[in-house]
Design an enzyme around this catalytic site. Structure first.
Site: not given
Length: 373
Positions: A117, A279-280, A286
């Protein structure tokens, strides 16, 4: 006293690595962990047996998994907006608020990161691991739970340094490098990032993970994006080495419920493996901002409007909060990516209400209809 009683409690300030060596000449080892020096086992099975007696406490053993964690995939990554859309100051504010809120709740915050990351910022000290470590050092107090990941691809060294990713040794060396960047003596969870073909196979990965546990460098073992067969294989190999598979991090949200139909969720629950949901928000779909800006495909608007209505009836919750509450209600721990204090505040707001089963059913029905299922 037992070995477990001599280990630091979850959330305690971890030992900071120094340049000095301990009595065994091993740099960077936690000074508050007692290691048992035993004769070299005569066989591999004997080594696995000895490991069982030295197993440190884990998140699962302490029944201390938080309800929500925070992702750092964008930290230090200019392609994801670091330096333009958000700054180090924004990330520090997010970190401080998450830790402060957890302290007020009598717990510890949970941050999920990885060696890759923001890897471009490793040398400048601005990768996700480096930033997370610097924030923890600067703030002090109760340390958060920190999870990081091993990227099992041969040429990963071209991104993060070190040697080629081959065999057991590479797993341990990569974790030591992560700990240096994090400024820690151990992490709470070390995860295999993907089930890519690995030189040495599952056996080498399991050996490396077990060695990390033996050395006190990690307090729990996890995987990420593993399917049913992979879970069974890794679980069996770790069990032979005296350790348990603690977690599996998967993609899961209202627009991606594949893990419910392919057996992954069922398998993990049967085995007592914690499910962590990355990845909610399905890539930002969303969210409240997606609905209000009209930046997403119109086919998603009926679901987003229903989520907005659900949140309104729940006391003014946002679309993003409904998305997180849904995941938590399904028994997974969501880890939304955060880039500001506002993101953390909104995410924590998802803990203050509980979706009832009727709401869950209606949301899933709308999602299935929209996806043509």
């Amino acid at each position: 006293a037992s070995l477990a009683s001599r280990l630091p409690p979850l959330g305690a300030q971890p030992h900071r690595p120094t340049q000095s060596s301990d009595s065994r000449g091993q740099p960077g080892m936690p000074q508050d962990v007692l290691f048992v020096i035993a004769p070299l086992p005569a066989s591999k099975s004997a080594l696995h047996s000895n490991r069982r007696s030295r197993r440190p406490p884990t998140l699962r053993a302490a029944r201390n998994w938080p309800d929500i964690g925070f992702g750092t995939i964008a930290w230090g990554d200019s392609k994801r907006g670091f330096g333009t859309g958000f700054t180090e100051k924004d990330l520090r504010a997010a970190y401080d608020y998450a830790v402060q809120d957890a302290e007020a709740r009598g717990s510890a915050a949970f941050f999920d990161t990885a060696e890759v990351y923001g890897y471009q910022g490793h040398k400048a000290g601005e990768s996700a691991e480096c930033l997370l470590g610097s924030f923890e050092t600067a703030r002090g107090g109760v340390s958060p739970h920190v999870a990081t990941k091993y990227f099992p691809v041969l040429w990963t060294n071209a991104l993060v340094g070190g040697g080629l990713r081959i065999g057991r040794k590479a797993v341990v060396e990569a974790l030591r490098a992560s700990l240096t960047r994090l400024g820690r003596g151990y992490v709470d969870l070390y995860q295999i990032h993907f089930n890519f073909p690995y030189l040495g196979g599952f056996e080498a990965l399991a050996d490396g993970l077990a060695e990390c546990m033996d050395a006190g460098l990690v307090r729990g073992i996890g995987v990420s994006n593993y399917g049913v067969q992979d879970i069974a294989t890794m679980s069996a190999l770790l069990d032979k080495r005296g350790y348990a598979l603690e977690s599996n991090q998967i993609a899961f949200n209202l627009l991606n419920r594949e893990a419910e139909t392919n057996g992954v969720i069922e398998t993990c629950k049967e085995r007592g493996i914690q499910l962590i949901a990355h990845s909610p928000f399905q890539g930002g779909i969303l969210t409240t901002s997606a609905l209000e800006s009209g930046s997403v495909d119109s086919k998603y608007r009926p679901l987003l409007n229903l989520m907005k209505l659900t949140g309104a009836f729940a006391g003014g919750k946002t679309v993003s909060q409904v998305a997180l509450a849904y995941i938590a209600k399904k028994g997974l721990m969501p880890i939304p990516g955060v880039k500001s204090e506002g993101h953390v505040r909104e995410a924590l707001g998802a803990l203050d209400f509980d979706l009832d089963q009727t709401s869950i059913d209606v949301l899933e029905e709308k999602s299935d209809f929209m996806l043509g299922q």
